[in-house]
Motif scaffolding. Structure first.
Motif, mmCIF file in Angstrom:
data_model
loop_
_atom_site.group_PDB
_atom_site.id
_atom_site.type_symbol
_atom_site.label_atom_id
_atom_site.label_comp_id
_atom_site.label_asym_id
_atom_site.label_seq_id
_atom_site.Cartn_x
_atom_site.Cartn_y
_atom_site.Cartn_z
ATOM 1 N N PHE A 171 5.798 -7.299 5.543
ATOM 2 C CA PHE A 171 6.537 -6.610 6.587
ATOM 3 C C PHE A 171 6.766 -5.143 6.256
ATOM 4 C CE2 PHE A 171 7.306 -11.072 6.928
ATOM 5 C CZ PHE A 171 7.109 -11.293 8.267
ATOM 6 N N GLY A 172 6.333 -4.714 5.103
ATOM 7 C CA GLY A 172 6.440 -3.307 4.759
ATOM 8 C C GLY A 172 5.256 -2.508 5.280
ATOM 9 N N ALA A 173 4.216 -3.190 5.742
ATOM 10 C CA ALA A 173 2.995 -2.529 6.186
ATOM 11 C C ALA A 173 3.009 -2.257 7.684
ATOM 12 C CB ALA A 173 1.795 -3.398 5.816
ATOM 13 N N GLY A 174 4.191 -2.113 8.258
ATOM 14 C CA GLY A 174 4.272 -1.779 9.672
ATOM 15 C C GLY A 174 4.409 -2.968 10.598
ATOM 16 N N LEU A 175 4.368 -4.191 10.075
ATOM 17 C CA LEU A 175 4.571 -5.354 10.928
ATOM 18 C C LEU A 175 6.049 -5.468 11.259
ATOM 19 C CD1 LEU A 175 2.299 -8.007 9.215
ATOM 20 C CD2 LEU A 175 1.844 -6.753 11.304
ATOM 21 N N ARG A 176 6.342 -5.798 12.498
ATOM 22 C CA ARG A 176 7.737 -5.905 12.919
ATOM 23 C C ARG A 176 8.299 -7.262 12.548
ATOM 24 N NH1 ARG A 176 8.650 -5.469 18.690
ATOM 25 N NH2 ARG A 176 10.811 -5.408 18.072
ATOM 26 N N LEU A 177 9.523 -7.242 12.055
ATOM 27 C CA LEU A 177 10.241 -8.491 11.815
ATOM 28 C C LEU A 177 10.709 -9.045 13.150
ATOM 29 C CD1 LEU A 177 12.559 -7.492 8.852
ATOM 30 C CD2 LEU A 177 10.718 -9.146 8.780
ATOM 31 N N ARG A 178 10.720 -10.344 13.272
ATOM 32 C CA ARG A 178 11.323 -10.940 14.454
ATOM 33 C C ARG A 178 12.816 -10.715 14.357
ATOM 34 N NH1 ARG A 178 8.220 -16.747 14.709
ATOM 35 N NH2 ARG A 178 6.114 -15.906 14.845
ATOM 36 N N SER A 179 13.449 -10.452 15.475
ATOM 37 C CA SER A 179 14.866 -10.111 15.446
ATOM 38 C C SER A 179 15.768 -11.326 15.580
ATOM 39 C CB SER A 179 15.195 -9.113 16.546
ATOM 40 O OG SER A 179 14.890 -9.677 17.802
ATOM 41 N N GLY A 180 15.218 -12.495 15.853
ATOM 42 C CA GLY A 180 16.065 -13.667 15.960
ATOM 43 C C GLY A 180 15.329 -14.826 16.597
ATOM 44 N N VAL A 181 16.051 -15.892 16.808
ATOM 45 C CA VAL A 181 15.495 -17.097 17.401
ATOM 46 C C VAL A 181 16.413 -17.496 18.550
ATOM 47 C CG1 VAL A 181 14.948 -19.525 17.009
ATOM 48 C CG2 VAL A 181 14.566 -17.866 15.193
ATOM 49 N N LEU A 182 15.865 -17.682 19.720
ATOM 50 C CA LEU A 182 16.627 -18.134 20.865
ATOM 51 C C LEU A 182 16.330 -19.616 21.075
ATOM 52 C CD1 LEU A 182 18.407 -17.664 23.354
ATOM 53 C CD2 LEU A 182 16.317 -17.045 24.594
ATOM 54 N N LEU A 183 17.358 -20.432 20.931
ATOM 55 C CA LEU A 183 17.207 -21.863 21.144
ATOM 56 C C LEU A 183 17.762 -22.194 22.525
ATOM 57 C CD1 LEU A 183 18.511 -23.089 17.682
ATOM 58 C CD2 LEU A 183 16.149 -22.687 18.369
ATOM 59 N N HIS A 184 17.031 -22.993 23.271
ATOM 60 C CA HIS A 184 17.502 -23.359 24.608
ATOM 61 C C HIS A 184 17.144 -24.790 24.894
ATOM 62 C CE1 HIS A 184 13.459 -23.267 26.477
ATOM 63 N NE2 HIS A 184 13.221 -22.373 25.553
ATOM 64 N N GLY A 185 17.782 -25.350 25.872
ATOM 65 C CA GLY A 185 17.536 -26.717 26.247
ATOM 66 C C GLY A 185 18.776 -27.559 26.060
ATOM 67 N N PRO A 186 18.720 -28.786 26.534
ATOM 68 C CA PRO A 186 19.901 -29.640 26.432
ATOM 69 C C PRO A 186 20.153 -30.052 24.972
ATOM 70 C CG PRO A 186 18.051 -30.875 27.298
ATOM 71 C CD PRO A 186 17.615 -29.430 27.210
ATOM 72 N N PRO A 187 21.412 -30.248 24.600
ATOM 73 C CA PRO A 187 21.691 -30.699 23.243
ATOM 74 C C PRO A 187 21.220 -32.115 23.040
ATOM 75 C CG PRO A 187 23.695 -30.678 24.543
ATOM 76 C CD PRO A 187 22.605 -30.088 25.404
ATOM 77 N N GLY A 188 20.973 -32.427 21.792
ATOM 78 C CA GLY A 188 20.595 -33.804 21.464
ATOM 79 C C GLY A 188 19.166 -33.933 21.456
#
Length: 91
Positions: free
Chosen positions: A74-91
């Motif tokens: 990630f030091g070579a100019g690749l962007r880090l993902r900024s997070g994870v979005l979880l969606h959908g019903p629980p369970g």
């Protein structure tokens, strides 16, 4: 006396409270504040508790672990993902 929620930690005049007593008072106070705010309790869920969804689990682990285990990528100019979005019903 050090007041912590409904409990009191008493020390004779001139006596110092130890680190353990102060940590316990802080723990009780933070727990009380969380209850007052209606903070949700966090369940102790492990990866083994999640049935199936191997591709989703792999993607989450890759997003979190790859930058930690291979920071040189990630030091070579690749962007880090900024997070994870979880969606959908629980369970």
């Amino acid at each position: 006396a050090l007041v912590c929620g409904e409990a009191q930690l008493l020390a004779p005049a001139g006596a110092a409270l130890g680190a353990a007593e102060l940590r316990e008072a802080l723990r009780r106070r933070l727990a009380r504040e969380g209850d007052e705010l209606g903070s949700p309790e966090v369940a102790n869920v492990q990866w083994d508790d999640v049935g199936g969804q191997e591709e989703a689990k792999r993607a989450i682990l890759e997003t979190i672990q790859l930058p930690l285990s291979a920071p040189h990528l990630f030091g070579a100019g690749l962007r880090l993902r900024s997070g994870v979005l979880l969606h959908g019903p629980p369970g």
